[in-house]
Enzyme design. Structure first.
Site, PDB file in Angstrom:
ATOM      1  N   ASN A 178       0.843  -1.207   0.000  1.00 20.72           N
ATOM      2  CA  ASN A 178       0.000   0.000   0.000  1.00 20.72           C
ATOM      3  C   ASN A 178       0.869   1.243   0.000  1.00 20.72           C
ATOM      4  O   ASN A 178       2.036   1.192   0.400  1.00 20.72           O
ATOM      5  CB  ASN A 178      -0.848   0.088   1.278  1.00 20.72           C
ATOM      6  CG  ASN A 178      -2.014  -0.874   1.288  1.00 20.72           C
ATOM      7  OD1 ASN A 178      -2.555  -1.226   0.258  1.00 20.72           O
ATOM      8  ND2 ASN A 178      -2.395  -1.319   2.478  1.00 20.72           N
ATOM      9  N   LYS A 191       0.530  -4.525   4.900  1.00 18.93           N
ATOM     10  CA  LYS A 191       1.073  -5.463   5.889  1.00 18.93           C
ATOM     11  C   LYS A 191       2.131  -6.386   5.287  1.00 18.93           C
ATOM     12  O   LYS A 191       3.158  -6.657   5.905  1.00 18.93           O
ATOM     13  CB  LYS A 191      -0.060  -6.294   6.503  1.00 18.93           C
ATOM     14  CG  LYS A 191      -1.000  -5.443   7.332  1.00 18.93           C
ATOM     15  CD  LYS A 191      -2.046  -6.254   8.041  1.00 18.93           C
ATOM     16  CE  LYS A 191      -3.130  -5.343   8.590  1.00 18.93           C
ATOM     17  NZ  LYS A 191      -2.640  -4.327   9.513  1.00 18.93           N
ATOM     18  N   ASN A 228       5.335  -4.380   4.594  1.00 22.00           N
ATOM     19  CA  ASN A 228       5.972  -3.992   5.862  1.00 22.00           C
ATOM     20  C   ASN A 228       6.737  -5.174   6.467  1.00 22.00           C
ATOM     21  O   ASN A 228       7.859  -5.028   6.962  1.00 22.00           O
ATOM     22  CB  ASN A 228       4.926  -3.507   6.881  1.00 22.00           C
ATOM     23  CG  ASN A 228       4.157  -2.281   6.409  1.00 22.00           C
ATOM     24  OD1 ASN A 228       4.580  -1.608   5.478  1.00 22.00           O
ATOM     25  ND2 ASN A 228       3.032  -2.008   7.035  1.00 22.00           N
ATOM     26  N   GLU A 262      -4.624  -9.332   3.697  1.00 20.87           N
ATOM     27  CA  GLU A 262      -5.020  -8.156   2.891  1.00 20.87           C
ATOM     28  C   GLU A 262      -5.101  -8.479   1.395  1.00 20.87           C
ATOM     29  O   GLU A 262      -5.187  -7.581   0.579  1.00 20.87           O
ATOM     30  CB  GLU A 262      -4.041  -6.993   3.121  1.00 20.87           C
ATOM     31  CG  GLU A 262      -4.264  -6.320   4.471  1.00 20.87           C
ATOM     32  CD  GLU A 262      -3.417  -5.082   4.674  1.00 20.87           C
ATOM     33  OE1 GLU A 262      -3.799  -4.242   5.517  1.00 20.87           O
ATOM     34  OE2 GLU A 262      -2.357  -4.924   4.007  1.00 20.87           O
ATOM     35  N   GLY A 292       0.182  -5.219  22.317  1.00 17.23           N
ATOM     36  CA  GLY A 292       0.632  -3.826  22.335  1.00 17.23           C
ATOM     37  C   GLY A 292       1.613  -3.593  23.461  1.00 17.23           C
ATOM     38  O   GLY A 292       2.530  -4.387  23.689  1.00 17.23           O
ATOM     39  N   ALA A 293       1.386  -2.496  24.215  1.00 22.99           N
ATOM     40  CA  ALA A 293       2.316  -2.125  25.284  1.00 22.99           C
ATOM     41  C   ALA A 293       2.376  -3.181  26.396  1.00 22.99           C
ATOM     42  O   ALA A 293       3.304  -3.192  27.205  1.00 22.99           O
ATOM     43  CB  ALA A 293       1.900  -0.781  25.870  1.00 22.99           C
ATOM     44  N   LYS A 294       1.367  -4.072  26.418  1.00 26.25           N
ATOM     45  CA  LYS A 294       1.349  -5.116  27.463  1.00 26.25           C
ATOM     46  C   LYS A 294       2.226  -6.314  27.084  1.00 26.25           C
ATOM     47  O   LYS A 294       2.347  -7.264  27.838  1.00 26.25           O
ATOM     48  CB  LYS A 294      -0.086  -5.586  27.708  1.00 26.25           C
ATOM     49  CG  LYS A 294      -0.951  -4.537  28.416  1.00 26.25           C
ATOM     50  CD  LYS A 294      -2.360  -5.055  28.646  1.00 26.25           C
ATOM     51  CE  LYS A 294      -3.171  -4.990  27.381  1.00 26.25           C
ATOM     52  NZ  LYS A 294      -4.448  -5.672  27.380  1.00 26.25           N
ATOM     53  N   ASP A 330       3.456  -5.608  12.176  1.00 28.68           N
ATOM     54  CA  ASP A 330       4.206  -6.080  10.998  1.00 28.68           C
ATOM     55  C   ASP A 330       5.690  -6.233  11.330  1.00 28.68           C
ATOM     56  O   ASP A 330       6.329  -7.208  10.927  1.00 28.68           O
ATOM     57  CB  ASP A 330       4.020  -5.108   9.834  1.00 28.68           C
ATOM     58  CG  ASP A 330       2.562  -4.982   9.437  1.00 28.68           C
ATOM     59  OD1 ASP A 330       1.827  -5.976   9.604  1.00 28.68           O
ATOM     60  OD2 ASP A 330       2.151  -3.896   8.990  1.00 28.68           O
ATOM     61  N   GLY A 377       5.516   6.191  10.586  1.00 28.27           N
ATOM     62  CA  GLY A 377       5.416   5.347   9.392  1.00 28.27           C
ATOM     63  C   GLY A 377       5.467   3.876   9.744  1.00 28.27           C
ATOM     64  O   GLY A 377       5.940   3.487  10.807  1.00 28.27           O
TER      65      GLY A 377
HETATM   66  O1  RIB Z   1      -0.273  -2.846   9.588  1.00 23.43           O
HETATM   67  C1  RIB Z   1      -0.167  -1.531   9.130  1.00 23.43           C
HETATM   68  C2  RIB Z   1      -0.548  -1.463   7.691  1.00 23.43           C
HETATM   69  O2  RIB Z   1      -1.908  -1.756   7.552  1.00 23.43           O
HETATM   70  C3  RIB Z   1      -0.355  -0.095   7.083  1.00 23.43           C
HETATM   71  O3  RIB Z   1       0.911   0.069   6.509  1.00 23.43           O
HETATM   72  C4  RIB Z   1      -1.488   0.004   6.088  1.00 23.43           C
HETATM   73  O4  RIB Z   1      -1.061   0.047   4.757  1.00 23.43           O
HETATM   74  C5  RIB Z   1      -2.369  -1.188   6.354  1.00 23.43           C
HETATM   75  O5  RIB Z   1      -2.233  -2.152   5.398  1.00 23.43           O
END
Ligand code: RIB
Length: 296
Positions: free
Chosen positions: A10, A39, A42, A137, A219-221, A249, A284
């Protein structure tokens, strides 16, 4: 170490906002940035920066964004021989609030044009990998085809079930490591995921369906994990959070690398948490990761 990532690319259109816009409300964004995202991309970029040889199978759009997205993958050392340009590049419209919360609208574009034929045409690449990294995705049929090829060839599958959606039992039983967050775990199992006991029950139900191991990102946990031998929590180290987009990711890309280096599941989670903790200190979804993070 060869990792194949089958998934999405993306362009992320990020808007910094005081708070996430409510229905009927108009607010000003204080800053707008374009970042590479998706995803799949990344995770591929993270694994590559951590020293893996990464092949990416997926689409970019036949447009200017698509050229940039593909060039970025190449610049980050990812092999793009299996990345055609079709349709319109996927976009994520991301609101990033002062509180650190985000909200994302996904326009899938070229990602939803990934076909089973395209995956089958890259059977050799998947079959010769040490690990296959998948997310949700792209069309489920493409995900399932990639998983079938990996299973037939003894390649371990790491499936990040995001964005959340139901997954067939036949796919679940092929998965070596499933990496949901709490919300995705609740959707997959229909169970509560609030307490450690809830996590135990939800992960147990997935193991009963044949999943090799479950790693729940909190997450933070930190994270919670379970395989047939052990289960437990791994704490996250406190960091100065700028942007949590793509934290999962970074976690998945790093987890795949550590597992391919034959670290234990717990050691791999500790490493992935460190990388994800570093990733959220940058804006980002594709952080720059220094070579000092590479697994020795
Ligand atoms: O996991 C984050 C990603 O989810 C972003 O980069 C966005 O593009 C979505 O796909």
């Amino acid at each position: 170490m060869n990792i194949t990532v089958v998934g999405s690319t993306n362009m992320d259109l990020v808007y910094l906002v005081p708070h996430i816009v409510k229905a009927g409300e108009t607010i000003h964004s204080t800053k707008h940035e374009l970042f590479f995202g998706g995803k799949g991309a990344n995770q591929a970029v993270t694994a590559s920066q951590l020293g893996a040889s990464v092949h990416f199978i997926g689409n970019v759009g036949a447009d200017d964004f698509g050229k940039k997205v593909k060039q970025n993958l190449q610049d980050k050392g990812v092999n793009t021989d299996a990345v055609p340009s079709v349709g319109v590049t996927g976009q994520a419209i991301i609101q990033l609030a002062d509180s650190g919360e985000n909200s994302i609208i996904l326009f899938p574009g070229a990602n939803f044009l990934v076909t089973t034929d395209q995956i089958e045409a890259n059977t050799e690449t998947i079959a010769s990998s040490d690990a296959l990294l998948l997310q949700l995705e792209i069309p489920m049929a493409a995900v399932e085809t990639a998983a079938n090829i990996a299973t037939q060839n003894g390649v371990q599958i790491i499936l990040n079930p995001a964005p959340a959606q139901p997954i067939s039992d036949s796919l679940l039983k092929k998965v070596s490591i499933l990496t949901p967050n709490e919300t995705e775990l609740a959707i997959l199992t229909g169970l509560k995921t609030e307490t450690e006991e809830d996590l135990f029950q939800a992960c147990s139900s997935l193991l009963q369906k044949g999943v090799g191991a479950v790693v729940v990102t909190l997450g933070a946990k930190g994270s919670y994990y379970m395989n047939s031998q052990e289960h437990g929590k791994v704490k996250a180290r406190p960091v100065d959070v700028k942007d949590t987009t793509g934290a999962g990711d970074a976690f998945n890309g790093a987890l795949a690398v550590a597992l391919c280096h034959e670290n234990s599941l717990r050691e791999s989670i500790l490493y992935a948490s460190k990388v994800a903790g570093y990733a959220v200190t940058q804006l980002g979804a594709q952080p720059t990761i220094p070579s000092s993070f590479q697994v020795k």
